[in-house]
Design a protein around this motif. Sequence first.
Motif, mmCIF file in Angstrom:
data_model
loop_
_atom_site.group_PDB
_atom_site.id
_atom_site.type_symbol
_atom_site.label_atom_id
_atom_site.label_comp_id
_atom_site.label_asym_id
_atom_site.label_seq_id
_atom_site.Cartn_x
_atom_site.Cartn_y
_atom_site.Cartn_z
ATOM 1 N N MET A 1 30.866 40.450 57.466
ATOM 2 C CA MET A 1 31.833 40.564 56.380
ATOM 3 C C MET A 1 32.508 41.931 56.468
ATOM 4 S SD MET A 1 31.124 40.066 52.304
ATOM 5 C CE MET A 1 30.258 38.541 52.606
ATOM 6 N N THR A 2 33.753 41.967 56.950
ATOM 7 C CA THR A 2 34.430 43.242 57.163
ATOM 8 C C THR A 2 35.586 43.475 56.209
ATOM 9 O OG1 THR A 2 35.826 42.192 58.839
ATOM 10 C CG2 THR A 2 33.805 43.273 59.602
ATOM 11 N N ASN A 3 36.068 42.427 55.558
ATOM 12 C CA ASN A 3 37.151 42.590 54.600
ATOM 13 C C ASN A 3 36.615 43.146 53.294
ATOM 14 O OD1 ASN A 3 39.044 41.491 56.415
ATOM 15 N ND2 ASN A 3 38.468 39.403 55.787
ATOM 16 N N LYS A 4 37.507 43.418 52.364
ATOM 17 C CA LYS A 4 37.075 43.882 51.051
ATOM 18 C C LYS A 4 36.203 42.835 50.375
ATOM 19 C CE LYS A 4 40.635 47.185 49.687
ATOM 20 N NZ LYS A 4 41.606 47.556 48.627
ATOM 21 N N ILE A 5 35.223 43.310 49.631
ATOM 22 C CA ILE A 5 34.337 42.414 48.888
ATOM 23 C C ILE A 5 35.051 41.971 47.617
ATOM 24 C CG2 ILE A 5 32.101 42.165 47.772
ATOM 25 C CD1 ILE A 5 31.936 42.563 50.785
ATOM 26 N N ARG A 6 35.182 40.674 47.456
ATOM 27 C CA ARG A 6 35.922 40.122 46.311
ATOM 28 C C ARG A 6 34.985 39.931 45.122
ATOM 29 N NH1 ARG A 6 37.679 34.957 49.611
ATOM 30 N NH2 ARG A 6 35.453 35.235 50.040
ATOM 31 N N PHE A 7 35.377 40.495 43.992
ATOM 32 C CA PHE A 7 34.570 40.432 42.769
ATOM 33 C C PHE A 7 35.197 39.502 41.741
ATOM 34 C CE2 PHE A 7 32.445 44.056 44.441
ATOM 35 C CZ PHE A 7 31.274 44.233 43.720
ATOM 36 N N GLY A 8 34.336 38.682 41.133
ATOM 37 C CA GLY A 8 34.694 37.945 39.938
ATOM 38 C C GLY A 8 33.869 38.483 38.784
ATOM 39 N N VAL A 9 34.434 38.538 37.608
ATOM 40 C CA VAL A 9 33.764 39.113 36.446
ATOM 41 C C VAL A 9 33.494 38.030 35.421
ATOM 42 C CG1 VAL A 9 33.978 40.723 34.508
ATOM 43 C CG2 VAL A 9 34.778 41.391 36.791
ATOM 44 N N ILE A 10 32.242 37.945 34.971
ATOM 45 C CA ILE A 10 31.874 37.047 33.880
ATOM 46 C C ILE A 10 31.467 37.896 32.687
ATOM 47 C CG2 ILE A 10 30.091 35.456 33.075
ATOM 48 C CD1 ILE A 10 30.178 34.035 35.681
ATOM 49 N N GLY A 11 32.284 37.878 31.663
ATOM 50 C CA GLY A 11 32.004 38.644 30.451
ATOM 51 C C GLY A 11 32.926 39.828 30.291
ATOM 52 N N CYS A 12 33.742 39.798 29.249
ATOM 53 C CA CYS A 12 34.696 40.887 28.995
ATOM 54 C C CYS A 12 34.093 41.877 27.994
ATOM 55 C CB CYS A 12 36.011 40.324 28.471
ATOM 56 S SG CYS A 12 36.876 39.309 29.702
ATOM 57 N N SER A 13 33.080 42.589 28.443
ATOM 58 C CA SER A 13 32.372 43.545 27.588
ATOM 59 C C SER A 13 33.033 44.912 27.632
ATOM 60 C CB SER A 13 30.929 43.680 28.069
ATOM 61 O OG SER A 13 30.908 44.269 29.359
ATOM 62 N N ASN A 14 32.539 45.809 26.779
ATOM 63 C CA ASN A 14 33.063 47.174 26.777
ATOM 64 C C ASN A 14 32.771 47.885 28.092
ATOM 65 O OD1 ASN A 14 34.149 47.029 24.194
ATOM 66 N ND2 ASN A 14 32.272 47.754 23.211
ATOM 67 N N ILE A 15 31.553 47.706 28.618
ATOM 68 C CA ILE A 15 31.224 48.409 29.867
ATOM 69 C C ILE A 15 32.024 47.851 31.042
ATOM 70 C CG2 ILE A 15 29.230 46.972 30.505
ATOM 71 C CD1 ILE A 15 27.900 49.649 31.413
ATOM 72 N N ALA A 16 32.311 46.558 31.004
ATOM 73 C CA ALA A 16 33.180 45.989 32.036
ATOM 74 C C ALA A 16 34.569 46.608 31.943
ATOM 75 C CB ALA A 16 33.259 44.475 31.882
ATOM 76 N N ASN A 17 35.070 46.706 30.736
ATOM 77 C CA ASN A 17 36.405 47.231 30.499
ATOM 78 C C ASN A 17 36.513 48.715 30.821
ATOM 79 O OD1 ASN A 17 39.170 47.185 29.222
ATOM 80 N ND2 ASN A 17 38.147 48.546 27.789
ATOM 81 N N ASN A 18 35.517 49.475 30.367
ATOM 82 C CA ASN A 18 35.615 50.933 30.464
ATOM 83 C C ASN A 18 35.131 51.507 31.786
ATOM 84 O OD1 ASN A 18 36.530 50.957 27.792
ATOM 85 N ND2 ASN A 18 34.449 51.185 26.978
ATOM 86 N N SER A 19 34.216 50.788 32.468
ATOM 87 C CA SER A 19 33.550 51.411 33.610
ATOM 88 C C SER A 19 33.523 50.570 34.886
ATOM 89 C CB SER A 19 32.105 51.768 33.221
ATOM 90 O OG SER A 19 32.085 52.654 32.115
ATOM 91 N N ILE A 20 33.025 49.335 34.809
ATOM 92 C CA ILE A 20 32.796 48.589 36.039
ATOM 93 C C ILE A 20 34.086 48.066 36.661
ATOM 94 C CG2 ILE A 20 31.617 46.656 37.124
ATOM 95 C CD1 ILE A 20 29.729 48.845 36.258
#
Length: 333
Positions: A1-20
């Motif tokens: 796996m050499t391309n960028k790692i694709r992320f999906g997010v489950i949960g729109c929390s404050n820490i997701a919004n502010n940090s992750i």
Amino acid sequence: MTNKIRFGVIGCSNIANNSIIPAIKSSSIAELTIVGSRSIAKAKSYAEKFHCESFGSYEDVLSSAVDVIYISLPNSLHEKWVVEAAKSGKHVLCEKPSTTSLESAKKMVAECKNNEVRLMEAFMFRFHPQHNKVQELITSGRLGSVISLQGIYGFAMPSDDNIRFNKYLGGGVLNDAGCYPICASRMVFKAEPLEISCNLDVDEKSGVDTRCTAMLIYPGNRVATMCVGYGMFYQSTYSIWGTGGMLSLNRAYNVPIDMSTTITLNYGNNNEMFSSAPVNQYLLMVDEFCKELQSCGATFNFEDDLIKQARAMEAARISHSERRTVKLNDLAS
């Protein structure tokens, strides 16, 4: 796996919004692909804010073409969605605490191993370089033999409607904050506790713990004590006491990306201070996970660490509920 790692997010929390999510967006080896929420409107608003083309439900994220699913849901929902993500063939970055019981943690890890995907608990603080400096100072011998660690983490009282006060969603200060000094002691001592004694102050109205004190006995007669709580003067630190000296961190767990940190070392008649420049420990964590998935090597076994952390947390819960010291060997691994 050499391309960028694709992320999906489950949960729109404050820490997701502010940090992750900002960390994912800042990474040179990760990219945000889709955002999922129970509320499609909220998922859309997060996607628009972070310039992400796709959004939808949790199920939409599971069925999307991503490599990793970041799960930022209430603690009691982690197991369900980690298992679903694993069955979908996705690696998982799961918010801390991984879950609310040792049995649940074991199920999550087993499902990920069965589906040949990786699972990491999102303890971002451990990736801050100041902790490497702590280990360097311990190794230097200036502290002598390390005897104890004291961890403190406390902050203002959350509002009554805060998820931290929802017992059925895994709220409470042990899950929320106590997990940090427990993890820190395991990291500093490079060992697992032999036994744990824990006492919780429980709020009568909500039924969740708002203050926690605990003692963890480690091999070599080393001891870690911790005090965490809501409604406290803000503290986020640990200190290490040895036969020849003592060191303390001014900020150990929740370190803003623009904050320098300081380690104060006292030994003999000497006083030294060591500073670390501001870093984004969330970004360092995301990149570490991505490098592991790209087979570039990682600093520790994610899944093994998750289980060991869950055992310590389980011992603390049992200790409080049964009013006794719990030996970790009595808990099935």
